[in-house]
Design a protein around this motif. Structure first.
Motif, mmCIF file in Angstrom:
data_model
loop_
_atom_site.group_PDB
_atom_site.id
_atom_site.type_symbol
_atom_site.label_atom_id
_atom_site.label_comp_id
_atom_site.label_asym_id
_atom_site.label_seq_id
_atom_site.Cartn_x
_atom_site.Cartn_y
_atom_site.Cartn_z
ATOM 1 N N ARG A 3 -4.033 -8.867 -8.874
ATOM 2 C CA ARG A 3 -3.319 -7.797 -9.558
ATOM 3 C C ARG A 3 -2.842 -8.283 -10.918
ATOM 4 N NH1 ARG A 3 2.335 -8.336 -9.004
ATOM 5 N NH2 ARG A 3 2.954 -10.048 -7.628
ATOM 6 N N ASP A 297 -8.566 4.964 -4.702
ATOM 7 C CA ASP A 297 -9.176 3.922 -3.868
ATOM 8 C C ASP A 297 -10.586 3.517 -4.290
ATOM 9 O OD1 ASP A 297 -6.921 3.822 -2.244
ATOM 10 O OD2 ASP A 297 -7.648 5.470 -0.977
ATOM 11 N N GLU A 375 -15.403 -0.843 -7.247
ATOM 12 C CA GLU A 375 -14.185 -1.316 -6.607
ATOM 13 C C GLU A 375 -13.773 -0.334 -5.512
ATOM 14 O OE1 GLU A 375 -11.144 -1.766 -9.485
ATOM 15 O OE2 GLU A 375 -12.252 -3.205 -10.719
ATOM 16 N N LYS A 377 -10.732 0.144 -2.441
ATOM 17 C CA LYS A 377 -9.508 -0.315 -1.793
ATOM 18 C C LYS A 377 -9.518 0.100 -0.334
ATOM 19 C CE LYS A 377 -6.598 -0.188 -5.940
ATOM 20 N NZ LYS A 377 -5.402 0.426 -6.566
ATOM 21 N N TRP A 381 -6.532 -4.393 0.777
ATOM 22 C CA TRP A 381 -7.597 -5.198 0.166
ATOM 23 C C TRP A 381 -8.337 -4.412 -0.909
ATOM 24 C CZ3 TRP A 381 -8.542 -10.314 1.096
ATOM 25 C CH2 TRP A 381 -7.871 -10.886 2.182
ATOM 26 N N LYS A 382 -8.773 -5.119 -1.905
ATOM 27 C CA LYS A 382 -9.674 -4.557 -2.910
ATOM 28 C C LYS A 382 -11.005 -5.297 -2.807
ATOM 29 C CE LYS A 382 -8.486 -3.683 -7.238
ATOM 30 N NZ LYS A 382 -8.177 -3.904 -8.684
ATOM 31 N N ARG A 469 -6.424 -9.330 -2.461
ATOM 32 C CA ARG A 469 -5.252 -8.545 -2.094
ATOM 33 C C ARG A 469 -4.010 -9.188 -2.704
ATOM 34 N NH1 ARG A 469 -2.849 -8.287 3.711
ATOM 35 N NH2 ARG A 469 -1.143 -7.621 2.367
#
Length: 911
Positions: A3, A297, A375, A377, A381-382, A469
């Motif tokens: 992040r 997401d 990507e 989510k 978690w990503k 994450r």
């Protein structure tokens, strides 16, 4: 992906004007003298100041400083002032203004980048986080392939980040295109600039004027679920070059071959060339981005890049061998003592056989790249999946034809330059008189002309999978991933000789091919040269393949498969002061192999050859940043780093194969398919203090311990299966190969000082007036070929950058200076191979003024005048004295080239 780290709560918001600390007071004091002279009156007490939206160069500074401040690693950054508007005319110029970075001029243009004093080959360049192909002979990216109008930002990682898909030993440059969903609304920008070179047109095929056109469009759907961007940039840029070169210097009497008429104890110039080159660079670049984000997401981004770059060069050069072996003599030779050596500096040079060499080169480069990033989510978690492909193609022809007098020529009264400047000559023969200049082989080179045909192909296919994450604890993030890439690069450089069809009998140039003579009097010599249409003249010649024995070094392919796994832990906690950073690990496995040729002198033919190896590197990295005060950060980095070797050196190509008559041992020279990377342990320390959004000062130090430097060595090699061109039976299949190999290491270390200071630190009335500056000092114990007389390739001990700017009420002005101390690097030589050149120090000054309409019907229109290379500084090199000097490290002038000033006038309109 981890992040984005938010500024720590202890940090003062940058929108609040800070109180000057003692450190700030010193820095501001240095700035205040020139700024106070420009200060306007302070506003009356109690008067409310208008709200100002920062744009242009100041906006670029703010974004770049924010990127630097909020990174975990030690980074530098440059950002676009607006859509399609980097602060400089090229991406290389913009990057080279960053602390610790330098650029090298190639044909007058900034083309390649060195990071922290190390040559381009030690770094890696990414496009949108993916390694990009190169049209060059090796891995190094030629930055002039990428229009600055299509690049939105570039970040230079000086310490590694484990999540990067590729990284270099000196650093990593990540160029980024824009993302449409980062913009709040639909926008479009069109731009046009006229360009002129102050040298005018030195050859009639190519004018001294050009143009640049660009257009960009960004849009988003009403619900902001998708966005699209497209950009186009056209370049038509002239280059006009005035060129002088001293071939080499020696006292050949030391070799038992005295130069008649020259003092037997003096060093003399052994040859020269004087010429004018005109070239044109035509480049069309296209960028496209499609973003899709239907919800919080899922996020998908598709980006495409395409560049077609055509380069044409016409060059006319008069050159002469001035050595005793060419039958040359001096009359009335005078000498001057230079650094303890007696040098012949004037006299009359007799009995030369000059060549009037006409050269015509064409090159086309083509780069294509596509990347698709997704990507997703899932809970906390990503998950990220990234696919990419890029391909480069280069096709080139370098053709030359010889002409000259049928008899020997006196160069007349000659003055030899031993410092800055050009040697002058007064030849008795007019090389511009087409009635007396014959197509021929005046100096007995064994041919009447020649051409080389370099062809490069480069392709990278890659995918990357990551899972990441975030945590609400001291362990702030976790990321793990897998990268896989395949790279295939090939070089094919063939050569042919041209010989006149009439049995090589000299002939006058057909009148229908003639143009007006080229003026070479700029050097102070009364010389002009015949000018004709070379491509049309080729029909007068027979074509014969040549230099076949050079094929092992010129025809090869290298293939790599690289698999890498990485993990990265982010941390953020209070240890008396706020601390954040990351701990990373990359495990990289590489499999490499090469296909090439072996030259068999017994049969005068080539034989296919191949070879390869594999290796695994474990690369830990640690980045720590401590907020020791609200606006002061101390950073520390430790890492193992590497850079994969030059692909040219990895070739499976061998020549000079022999078995010794006395020792009965195999020997050869060539490439090394088993060559492994440069590897190093690196430590970095940086202290940064931020005064405001546009003001900071920083000091950094770095140390890299190179463990296995690559240089030319003689190593044991298994010659099993090699043809034996001799009559001698070897005692063993193990012999000696002279090649590039991993060997002893050393260190490279340095310090960097940088800052950006805005006048608002002194007074709000000085907002918009400021300076950015940087200084770096680098040293190394490494030497090329492990020879103490050969400095490390590309190492400039000192480099400085300085920019003064004014930007207020639509008016903008900038004056920038880049200085680089002397360095040695590899350049393309006469025969296309890489050869070392000692490049002298240079300081390049650029300037620009502009006006942006901020209100009214013309709002969105910006006008700009730019002058690059304001003082027309020459490109200078020096060369060692072959024999006769008291100092074995002494040098004398070699090249002196001027490229003229580059003027650009135009504007852009944003709507």
């Amino acid at each position: 992906m981890s992040r984005a780290r938010q500024p720590h709560p202890r940090r003062a918001p940058l929108s609040i004007r800070p109180r000057l600390t003692p450190v700030a007071a010193v820095c501001v004091g240095l700035l205040s003298a020139p700024l106070l002279a420009l200060a306007q009156a302070e506003p009356a007490p109690g008067k409310k100041l208008d709200t100002v939206t920062v744009t242009g160069f100041r906006a670029s500074l703010e974004t770049s400083i924010s990127t630097k401040r909020n990174a975990d690693a030690i980074v530098e950054s440059v950002s676009a002032e607006d859509i399609g508007k980097l602060p400089d005319v090229s991406i290389a110029d913009a990057i080279s203004r960053l602390p610790g970075l330098t650029t090298q001029r190639i044909a007058g243009r900034s083309s390649v980048i060195s990071i922290r004093g190390m040559a381009p080959r030690y770094g890696v360049t990414l496009l949108n986080g993916r390694e990009i192909v190169s049209t060059g002979d090796n891995r190094s990216v030629e930055y002039d392939q990428f229009p600055s109008e299509l690049i939105n930002a570039a970040t230079v990682y000086k310490t590694p980040d484990a999540s990067l898909s590729a990284q270099g030993l000196s650093g990593t440059v990540n160029m980024k295109t824009l993302r449409p969903l980062d913009f709040s609304k639909t926008q479009a920008v069109v731009g046009a600039r006229l360009e002129r070179n102050s040298n005018g047109s030195l050859n009639p095929e190519i004018s001294g004027t050009g143009n640049r056109l660009s257009a960009s469009y960004v849009t988003q759907s009403a619900d902001r679920t998708w966005g699209a961007a497209v950009g186009f940039a056209h370049l038509d840029s002239p280059n006009q070059e005035k060129h002088y070169k001293s071939w080499w210097w020696a006292n050949t009497n030391d070799w038992g071959s005295p130069l008649p008429g020259a003092p037997t104890d003096a060093v003399a110039l052994q040859g020269f060339e004087l010429g004018a080159a005109s070239s044109r660079q035509k480049r069309d670049g296209l960028m496209g981005v499609l973003e899709y984000k239907p919800n919080a997401d899922f996020h998908s981004t598709l980006d495409l890049y395409y560049s077609k770059f055509d380069q044409t060069e016409a060059r006319r050069t008069v050159m002469a061998d001035m050595s005793t072996w060419a039958g040359v003599s001096w009359s009335n030779a005078q000498t001057t003592v230079v650094n303890g050596d007696k040098i012949v500096t004037s006299g009359i040079v007799n009995n030369t056989t000059p060549v009037a060499l006409t050269t015509f080169n064409k090159r086309r480069d083509d780069i294509r790249a596509i990347g698709w990033n997704n990507e997703l989510k899932l809970a906390d978690w990503k998950l990220v999946g990234d696919l990419s492909w890029s391909k480069a193609k280069r096709d080139e022809q370098n053709a030359e034809l010889q002409a000259g007098s049928l008899g020997r020529v006196s160069l007349g009264q000659t003055t030899i330059a031993t410092g800055d400047g050009l040697s002058t000559f007064a030849p008795s023969f007019d090389f511009g008189d087409a009635k007396n200049v014959y197509l021929s082989d005046p100096s007995g080179w064994g041919r009447d002309g020649r051409s080389q045909f370099p062809k490069v192909r480069d392709q990278i296919k890659a995918f990357k999978l990551t899972a990441a994450r975030s945590f609400e604890s001291w362990l702030s993030s976790f990321e793990a991933g897998l990268d896989y890439s395949e790279r295939d690069k090939s070089m094919n450089r063939t050569e042919v000789n041209y010989n006149l069809k009439n049995g090589r009998a000299p002939m006058l140039i057909p009148s229908n091919l003639l143009r007006g003579p080229t003026d070479l009097s700029f050097a102070g010599s009364n010389i002009r040269m015949v000018n004709f249409d070379l491509p049309s003249a080729l029909s007068l010649y027979d074509v014969t393949p040549t230099a076949l024995d050079q094929a092992p070094g010129r025809i090869w392919s290298v293939h790599e498969k690289v698999t890498a796994a990485h993990a990265k832990l982010g941390f953020e906690f209070d240890w008396g002061v706020p601390v954040h950073g990351n701990l990373g690990l990359r495990v990289v496995h590489a499999k490499q192999w090469s296909n090439g040729l072996l030259w068999n002198p017994a049969t005068s033919s080539t034989v296919p050859e191949n070879g390869g190896t594999s290796y695994t590197d474990t690369l830990p990295s640690f980045n720590l940043a401590a907020d020791v005060t609200a606006n002061t950060i101390v950073r520390f980095g430790l890492a193992k780093v590497m850079a994969r070797p030059n692909m040219e050196d990895m070739r499976a190509g061998f020549r000079d194969i022999s078995v010794g008559q006395m020792d009965r041992k195999w020997s050869a020279s060539g490439g090394n398919p088993k060559l492994e990377p440069w590897r190093a342990d690196a430590a970095d320390l940086s202290v940064e203090h931020y005064f405001s959004k546009r003001s900071y000062v920083a000091a950094a130090a770095f140390y890299k311990k190179i463990k296995n430097f690559v240089y030319s060595q003689s190593i044991d090699f298994d010659f099993t299966g090699f043809p034996n061109p001799t009559a001698y039976t070897p005692i063993s299949n193990i012999g000696t190969l002279t090649t590039q190999a991993n060997g002893k290491g050393g260190m490279i270390a340095g310090t960097e000082l940088s800052g950006s200071l805005d006048g608002s630190l002194i007074s709000p009335a000085l907002d918009g007036i400021g300076v950015t500056l940087s200084y770096s000092d680098t040293r190394s114990s490494l030497h090329e070929d492990n020879d103490v007389s050969k400095p490390l390739d590309g190492l400039s001990g000192k480099a400085t950058n300085f920019t003064v700017y004014y930007e207020r009420n639509g008016v903008s002005a900038r004056l920038g200076s880049r200085h680089r101390s002397p360095f040695v690097t590899m350049v393309r030589g006469t025969f296309g191979e890489n050869v070392p050149s000692m490049i002298s120090s240079e300081t390049i000054i650029d300037a620009q003024v502009g006006y942006a309409f901020e209100t009214g019907s013309l709002k969105g229109l910006s006008l700009t005048l730019q002058v690059n290379n304001l003082r027309d500084r020459p490109y200078r090199t020096r060369v060692g004295i072959s024999t006769g000097s008291k100092d074995p490290n002494a040098t004398l002038p070699e090249r002196y080239t001027t490229y003229g000033r580059q003027f650009l006038l135009g504007g852009s309109y944003k709507f």
